[in-house]
Motif scaffolding. Structure first.
Motif, PDB file in Angstrom:
ATOM      1  N   SER A   1     -47.605  43.541 -11.416  1.00 46.88           N
ATOM      2  CA  SER A   1     -46.177  43.236 -11.253  1.00 46.88           C
ATOM      3  C   SER A   1     -45.322  44.381 -11.790  1.00 46.88           C
ATOM      4  O   SER A   1     -44.203  44.611 -11.335  1.00 46.88           O
ATOM      5  N   ASN A   2     -45.881  45.132 -12.759  1.00 50.32           N
ATOM      6  CA  ASN A   2     -45.210  46.309 -13.310  1.00 50.32           C
ATOM      7  C   ASN A   2     -45.419  47.487 -12.352  1.00 50.32           C
ATOM      8  O   ASN A   2     -46.553  47.885 -12.083  1.00 50.32           O
ATOM      9  N   LEU A   3     -44.334  48.044 -11.855  1.00 47.53           N
ATOM     10  CA  LEU A   3     -44.418  49.107 -10.851  1.00 47.53           C
ATOM     11  C   LEU A   3     -45.127  50.348 -11.389  1.00 47.53           C
ATOM     12  O   LEU A   3     -45.888  51.001 -10.675  1.00 47.53           O
ATOM     13  N   GLN A   4     -44.903  50.688 -12.677  1.00 43.58           N
ATOM     14  CA  GLN A   4     -45.543  51.863 -13.278  1.00 43.58           C
ATOM     15  C   GLN A   4     -47.063  51.703 -13.315  1.00 43.58           C
ATOM     16  O   GLN A   4     -47.803  52.666 -13.075  1.00 43.58           O
ATOM     17  N   LEU A   5     -47.523  50.499 -13.605  1.00 40.00           N
ATOM     18  CA  LEU A   5     -48.966  50.251 -13.613  1.00 40.00           C
ATOM     19  C   LEU A   5     -49.527  50.271 -12.190  1.00 40.00           C
ATOM     20  O   LEU A   5     -50.627  50.776 -11.962  1.00 40.00           O
ATOM     21  N   GLU A   6     -48.796  49.739 -11.265  1.00 36.91           N
ATOM     22  CA  GLU A   6     -49.272  49.686  -9.875  1.00 36.91           C
ATOM     23  C   GLU A   6     -49.354  51.076  -9.257  1.00 36.91           C
ATOM     24  O   GLU A   6     -50.154  51.318  -8.355  1.00 36.91           O
ATOM     25  N   GLU A   7     -48.548  52.015  -9.761  1.00 35.11           N
ATOM     26  CA  GLU A   7     -48.549  53.378  -9.216  1.00 35.11           C
ATOM     27  C   GLU A   7     -49.604  54.274  -9.875  1.00 35.11           C
ATOM     28  O   GLU A   7     -49.705  55.458  -9.538  1.00 35.11           O
ATOM     29  N   LEU A   8     -50.373  53.725 -10.793  1.00 34.75           N
ATOM     30  CA  LEU A   8     -51.468  54.500 -11.397  1.00 34.75           C
ATOM     31  C   LEU A   8     -52.527  54.815 -10.346  1.00 34.75           C
ATOM     32  O   LEU A   8     -52.599  54.175  -9.292  1.00 34.75           O
ATOM     33  N   ARG A   9     -53.362  55.773 -10.664  1.00 32.70           N
ATOM     34  CA  ARG A   9     -54.457  56.119  -9.754  1.00 32.70           C
ATOM     35  C   ARG A   9     -55.485  54.990  -9.730  1.00 32.70           C
ATOM     36  O   ARG A   9     -55.591  54.231 -10.703  1.00 32.70           O
ATOM     37  N   PRO A  10     -56.238  54.860  -8.638  1.00 30.16           N
ATOM     38  CA  PRO A  10     -57.206  53.766  -8.513  1.00 30.16           C
ATOM     39  C   PRO A  10     -58.147  53.624  -9.701  1.00 30.16           C
ATOM     40  O   PRO A  10     -58.372  52.514 -10.193  1.00 30.16           O
ATOM     41  N   VAL A  11     -58.711  54.745 -10.202  1.00 33.81           N
ATOM     42  CA  VAL A  11     -59.658  54.654 -11.321  1.00 33.81           C
ATOM     43  C   VAL A  11     -58.943  54.250 -12.603  1.00 33.81           C
ATOM     44  O   VAL A  11     -59.520  53.567 -13.469  1.00 33.81           O
ATOM     45  N   GLN A  12     -57.666  54.625 -12.750  1.00 37.38           N
ATOM     46  CA  GLN A  12     -56.906  54.233 -13.931  1.00 37.38           C
ATOM     47  C   GLN A  12     -56.591  52.734 -13.909  1.00 37.38           C
ATOM     48  O   GLN A  12     -56.639  52.067 -14.939  1.00 37.38           O
TER      49      GLN A  12
ATOM     50  N   THR B   1     -54.582  57.489 -18.905  1.00 37.32           N
ATOM     51  CA  THR B   1     -54.381  56.067 -18.614  1.00 37.32           C
ATOM     52  C   THR B   1     -53.544  55.462 -19.747  1.00 37.32           C
ATOM     53  O   THR B   1     -53.836  55.694 -20.927  1.00 37.32           O
ATOM     54  N   PRO B   2     -52.493  54.714 -19.416  1.00 36.36           N
ATOM     55  CA  PRO B   2     -51.599  54.176 -20.453  1.00 36.36           C
ATOM     56  C   PRO B   2     -52.322  53.347 -21.515  1.00 36.36           C
ATOM     57  O   PRO B   2     -53.281  52.636 -21.212  1.00 36.36           O
ATOM     58  N   VAL B   3     -51.868  53.485 -22.745  1.00 39.63           N
ATOM     59  CA  VAL B   3     -52.371  52.664 -23.850  1.00 39.63           C
ATOM     60  C   VAL B   3     -51.478  51.425 -23.921  1.00 39.63           C
ATOM     61  O   VAL B   3     -50.258  51.544 -24.060  1.00 39.63           O
ATOM     62  N   MET B   4     -52.081  50.259 -23.806  1.00 43.82           N
ATOM     63  CA  MET B   4     -51.284  49.036 -23.748  1.00 43.82           C
ATOM     64  C   MET B   4     -51.987  47.905 -24.498  1.00 43.82           C
ATOM     65  O   MET B   4     -53.200  47.738 -24.377  1.00 43.82           O
ATOM     66  N   LYS B   5     -51.214  47.167 -25.250  1.00 46.37           N
ATOM     67  CA  LYS B   5     -51.736  45.986 -25.947  1.00 46.37           C
ATOM     68  C   LYS B   5     -51.775  44.827 -24.964  1.00 46.37           C
ATOM     69  O   LYS B   5     -50.820  44.588 -24.230  1.00 46.37           O
ATOM     70  N   GLY B   6     -52.871  44.125 -24.952  1.00 45.05           N
ATOM     71  CA  GLY B   6     -52.977  42.992 -24.043  1.00 45.05           C
ATOM     72  C   GLY B   6     -53.224  43.438 -22.610  1.00 45.05           C
ATOM     73  O   GLY B   6     -53.620  44.580 -22.355  1.00 45.05           O
ATOM     74  N   GLU B   7     -52.985  42.550 -21.680  1.00 42.69           N
ATOM     75  CA  GLU B   7     -53.258  42.837 -20.271  1.00 42.69           C
ATOM     76  C   GLU B   7     -51.969  42.789 -19.448  1.00 42.69           C
ATOM     77  O   GLU B   7     -51.047  42.017 -19.760  1.00 42.69           O
ATOM     78  N   GLY B   8     -51.910  43.608 -18.423  1.00 45.67           N
ATOM     79  CA  GLY B   8     -50.734  43.655 -17.565  1.00 45.67           C
ATOM     80  C   GLY B   8     -50.676  42.464 -16.624  1.00 45.67           C
ATOM     81  O   GLY B   8     -51.712  41.948 -16.187  1.00 45.67           O
ATOM     82  N   GLY B   9     -49.456  42.036 -16.325  1.00 46.85           N
ATOM     83  CA  GLY B   9     -49.261  40.909 -15.425  1.00 46.85           C
ATOM     84  C   GLY B   9     -49.634  41.264 -13.987  1.00 46.85           C
ATOM     85  O   GLY B   9     -49.422  42.392 -13.527  1.00 46.85           O
ATOM     86  N   LEU B  10     -50.209  40.303 -13.286  1.00 47.98           N
ATOM     87  CA  LEU B  10     -50.665  40.521 -11.909  1.00 47.98           C
ATOM     88  C   LEU B  10     -49.902  39.642 -10.926  1.00 47.98           C
ATOM     89  O   LEU B  10     -49.316  38.617 -11.308  1.00 47.98           O
ATOM     90  N   VAL B  11     -49.944  40.057  -9.683  1.00 44.00           N
ATOM     91  CA  VAL B  11     -49.375  39.267  -8.599  1.00 44.00           C
ATOM     92  C   VAL B  11     -50.486  39.018  -7.599  1.00 44.00           C
ATOM     93  O   VAL B  11     -51.148  39.964  -7.144  1.00 44.00           O
TER      94      VAL B  11
END
Length: 290
Positions: free
Chosen positions: A249-260, A229-239
């Protein structure tokens, strides 16, 4: 002239004679087999009366010995049957002992209320195996960990930068579960795992996996999914899509597996705690040693 007449008439006479003989021959009974009787068959052999033998009547001592022999044979058969039954029941008995050991040992790992409630469940080990199986497949273990499902729905709000992100209230929904995880002694947990691994393997195979696949290999896969699961500072933007439904909103995050994606929505602090715990546990079990 007479000789020619005889030549022509003779075959006719022989034919009539043969026909008469066939008509007067004894007819076989209905259903009887038309098999010829072989020479020397029992029908042709005279019956010779058997000679009298000089067999002596069985004495009481011989009858006693025969009875003792039969009794000894029956005893041996009974002992063999009991040994076979014992061999068949040895494994289930051993597994039952390991399950009991799990409950007793698990109590020493943590005194957290949620943890003690979980290990007291009759199907606690089955739930563990199913949860690991789901995570290894990249899915959220909704069914095996249904008791962890938060009562409040997911929520998001705009941050200082104007991004739609997960709210602190939504992150705090998992505080009880995170407290339980934080309370567990990972060294003791690894020792417990090594102790009950045969039970976990047995449950794992009961779910339909072949004997050639071990639960340890599935556990390694689950840990890998979490650690990737990616290491990221803060929280990813949502739509916001509809009602309580959001996507990244970030395509790479949206393509992660459900549990990730679920891990990403637990908040940065919780993500790092889970990563640290999984890393420690995998090192203690030497999952990636090979």
């Amino acid at each position: 002239m007479k000789s020619k007449f005889f030549i022509y008439v003779l075959p006719l006479i022989l034919g009539v004679v043969a026909t008469i003989l066939m008509l007067n021959a004894p007819q076989p009974q209905k259903g009887a087999a038309n098999k010829p009787v072989a020479v020397g068959s029992p029908a042709d052999v005279p019956v010779v009366p058997s000679e009298k033998t000089d067999e002596q009547p069985t004495t009481k001592e011989e009858e006693k010995k025969d009875g003792e022999t039969e009794s000894a044979e029956k005893t041996e058969e009974t002992e063999e049957t009991e040994e076979e039954k014992k061999e068949e029941t040895d494994e289930p008995v051993e597994l039952d002992k390991l399950r009991e050991a799990f409950i007793n040992h698990a109590k020493t790992i943590s005194q957290n209320e949620l943890w003690l409630e979980f290990i007291a469940r009759e199907d606690a080990l089955v739930r563990c195996v199913k949860a690991v199986d789901s995570i290894a497949a990249g899915d959220i273990p909704v069914e095996p960990l249904d008791f962890l499902k938060p009562k409040m729905p997911f929520s998001a709000s705009l941050n200082a930068l104007g991004l739609l992100v997960v709210t602190m209230e939504s992150i705090m929904r998992y505080k009880t579960a995170m407290d339980a995880l934080h309370s567990i002694d990972m060294q003791a947990a690894a020792e417990l795992y090594n102790e009950i691994e045969p039970v976990l393997n047995a449950i794992f195979h009961e779910l339909g996996y072949p004997e050639t696949v071990t639960f340890r290999s599935k556990l390694t896969e689950a840990c890998t999914v979490i650690l990737e699961t990616p290491v990221m500072k803060g929280e990813g933007g949502l739509v916001h899509i509809a009602a309580n439904l959001y996507k990244y909103s970030n395509l790479q995050l949206e393509e992660l597996r459900p549990v990730q994606k679920l891990l990403m929505r637990l908040g940065e602090k919780n993500r790092e705690e889970i990563r640290r715990r999984v890393t420690e546990f995998s090192k203690l079990l030497k999952l990636y040693a090979e």
